[in-house]
Design an enzyme around this catalytic site. Structure first.
Site, mmCIF file in Angstrom:
data_model
loop_
_atom_site.group_PDB
_atom_site.id
_atom_site.type_symbol
_atom_site.label_atom_id
_atom_site.label_comp_id
_atom_site.label_asym_id
_atom_site.label_seq_id
_atom_site.Cartn_x
_atom_site.Cartn_y
_atom_site.Cartn_z
ATOM 1 N N ASP A 206 -8.352 -0.795 1.007
ATOM 2 C CA ASP A 206 -7.892 -1.870 0.133
ATOM 3 C C ASP A 206 -8.330 -1.652 -1.315
ATOM 4 O O ASP A 206 -9.449 -1.201 -1.573
ATOM 5 C CB ASP A 206 -8.509 -3.182 0.666
ATOM 6 N N GLU A 248 -4.245 1.848 -0.672
ATOM 7 C CA GLU A 248 -3.542 0.769 -1.361
ATOM 8 C C GLU A 248 -3.868 0.881 -2.837
ATOM 9 O O GLU A 248 -4.947 0.491 -3.277
ATOM 10 C CB GLU A 248 -3.960 -0.612 -0.854
#
Ligand code: NOJ
Length: 548
Positions: A206, A248
């Site tokens: 993330d 990401e």
């Protein structure tokens, strides 16, 4: 441990991914919240769709103020979702069906309830103080933008306990970890090893670009951030094989490209800029936005792979488009102002496309045929709707619709106790849209999606082949070839809502016969002359070029 289907370390190049949140998938104990035993009981659905790898949203203990991306314990399972044993059973059951599983690695920040931060803010001398980023003033790193524009005013928040500001790129309850501190890097590696040893197949990492801060920069994509990831990748390679790191990084193509490094950072990265351009190209009936961004996309190393998606658990992000294109997208796809969030649109695929089956099929076919590995967002395989009356991104995180019975078969709890209300409107509500009904209907979106994935899996060309775009004069027609070894597939798509004809320059491919990959029907043989194709509204074809 039971074996998964392929022992090729590059398995992710051929894989179709399925993204889901345990909370919203299936509740086994009637408390209204999805859990691991529930998820395990649904694995046949996922496997029968042809999925190769499940991507789980964060399942860690958390105050759940950001869908679990606010972690308070990295080596456990949120008690609402079950126990570590339940997780292990799920993982074994998935592997037994040939499914791999990747989990979230949220390394940029923790929850402010994480014991590290609780200790860090206790006093300026506490052992964990430097695990986070502190300042006496709120004017450092001024060039870093604010990401959650609708809720945050600054990337600094005043901590009244230790009387200093702490740094956060997302919500103020998510303090950023300090990657300049070696202990943080050691600890995150321990977290990775903990889950890898349990058998997970990798991580969706993330918020990668924001790991390190430096004054006078945007604090994004810094060389120091790459160094952190190279270190983690080197450790991964030294101890494990066949695992995947998926980045990401919501950035422009050249910046995302940097996260593949020299095959020494990420194996995969989400291609953020393609996604909104698929929607732009469709609504404008013009392939140009898509071709422009693909032309701007650098090539990637042999072992790396793009990850493609149409929708996910967040708003449909419009960060990577121009101001004019963003306004166009809002005007076209978010006419209800409640559908807008930050720089995006918090809606699901089917309602974005007005529930038009032809447009849904066309967009899904592009997801499955453009270069990269596709990710299906749970529920999109049955055309689930959204609920913009719910706050934040909960609009697109409602419970999975299994049946037309009580709570859509998601839970036996009283409906008021569900983690989120079910979609129940006339068009997308669970009485109309659910897995069971579509299971029985050979023409359903579910069965169509299964067939599409099946055809994709019939050849390695889509996952691994080279891509060449054609440029017929009619811009409503998108056409490209995918080639691997001796195999060539021609993909033609009509982005318009009216029939379109285009002349394709295919003379260099000899006199092959295009054969439809779905119906086996032969098209007229190629000749040195331009090849005329006529497609109905939003029609697409995948054609195997056969030497017959
Ligand atoms: C990206 C995740 O996709 C999003 O859901 C989350 O809110 C932010 N990272 C912050 O963790």
């Amino acid at each position: 441990m039971p074996m998964v289907r392929s022992d090729d370390p590059l398995w992710y190049k051929d894989a179709v991914f399925y993204q889901l949140h345990v909370k919203s998938f299936c509740d086994s104990n009637g408390d209204g919240i999805g859990d691991f035993p529930g998820l395990t009981s649904t694995l046949d659905h996922i496997a029968s769709l042809g999925i190769d790898c499940v991507w789980l949203q964060p399942m860690y203990p958390s105050p759940l103020k950001d869908g679990g991306y606010d972690i308070s314990d990295y080596t456990s399972i949120h008690p609402r979702y079950g126990t570590l044993r339940d997780f292990d059973c799920f993982l074994d059951a998935a592997h037994a069906r040939g499914l791999r599983v990747i989990i979230e690695l949220v390394l940029n920040h923790t929850s402010d309830e994480h014991p590290w931060f609780v200790d860090a803010r206790r006093s300026r001398d506490s052992p964990h103080r430097d695990w986070y980023v502190w300042s006496d003033t709120d004017d450092k790193y001024r060039d870093a933008r604010i990401i959650f524009l609708d809720t945050e005013r600054s990337n600094w928040t005043w901590d009244p306990i230790s009387r200093a500001y702490y740094w956060h790129r997302f919500f103020s309850h998510q303090p950023d970890l300090n990657y300049d501190h070696p202990a943080v890097r050691e600890e995150i590696w321990k977290v990775m090893a903990f889950w890898l040893d349990r058998g997970v197949d990798g991580f969706r990492v993330d918020a990668v670009p924001y790991l390190v801060e430096r004054d006078g920069t945007s604090c994004e994509n810094l060389p120091e951030t790459h160094a952190v990831m190279k270190d983690l990748r080197a450790r991964l390679d030294a101890h494990y094989t066949g695992k995947v790191l998926l980045a990401e990084a919501n950035m422009w193509p050249e910046d995302i490209r940097s996260y593949f490094g020299d095959e020494d950072e990420f194996h995969m990265a989400l291609h953020f800029p393609i996604m909104p351009r698929l929607f732009l190209a469709l609504r404008r009936e013009d392939r140009t936005p898509l071709l422009d961004i693909l032309a701007r996309t650098p090539s990637i190393p042999a072992s790396c792979q793009w990850a493609l998606f149409l929708r996910n658990h967040d708003e449909l992000t419009l960060e990577m488009v121009t101001d004019a294109d963003r306004q166009y997208m809002w005007d076209e796809y978010a006419t209800d102002p409640r559908a807008r969030l930050n720089l995006g649109i918090r809606r699901r695929l089917a309602p974005l496309l007005n529930g038009d089956r032809r447009q849904i099929e066309l967009m899904t076919s592009l997801l499955m045929s453009l270069p990269g590995s596709p990710i299906v967002y749970y529920g999109d395989e049955i055309g689930m709707g959204d609920n913009v009356a719910l706050d934040d991104r909960n609009s697109v995180r409602t419970p999975m619709q299994w049946t037309d019975g009580l709570n859509a078969g998601f839970s036996s709890a009283d409906p008021e106790r569900l983690c989120l209300p079910l979609v129940s409107d006339a068009q997308y509500g669970y009485t109309a849209v659910n897995v069971t009904a579509q299971q029985h209907d050979p023409a359903s979106l579910l069965n169509w999606t299964r067939r599409l994935i099946d055809v994709r899996h019939s050849t390695p060309v889509f996952g691994r082949g080279a891509t060449t775009f054609l440029t017929p004069g009619n811009h409503a027609v998108l056409a490209f070839t995918r080639t691997l070894d001796q195999q060539t597939i021609l993909v033609v798509c009509n982005l318009a809502g009216t029939a379109q004809t285009a002349a394709l320059e295919l003379g260099h491919l000899g006199d092959a016969v295009p054969v439809g990959m779905f119906d086996g029907r032969s098209w007229p043989r190629l000749t040195p002359d331009p090849y005329l194709v006529t497609l109905g509204p939003y029609e697409f074809a995948w054609l195997h070029l056969k030497r017959l």
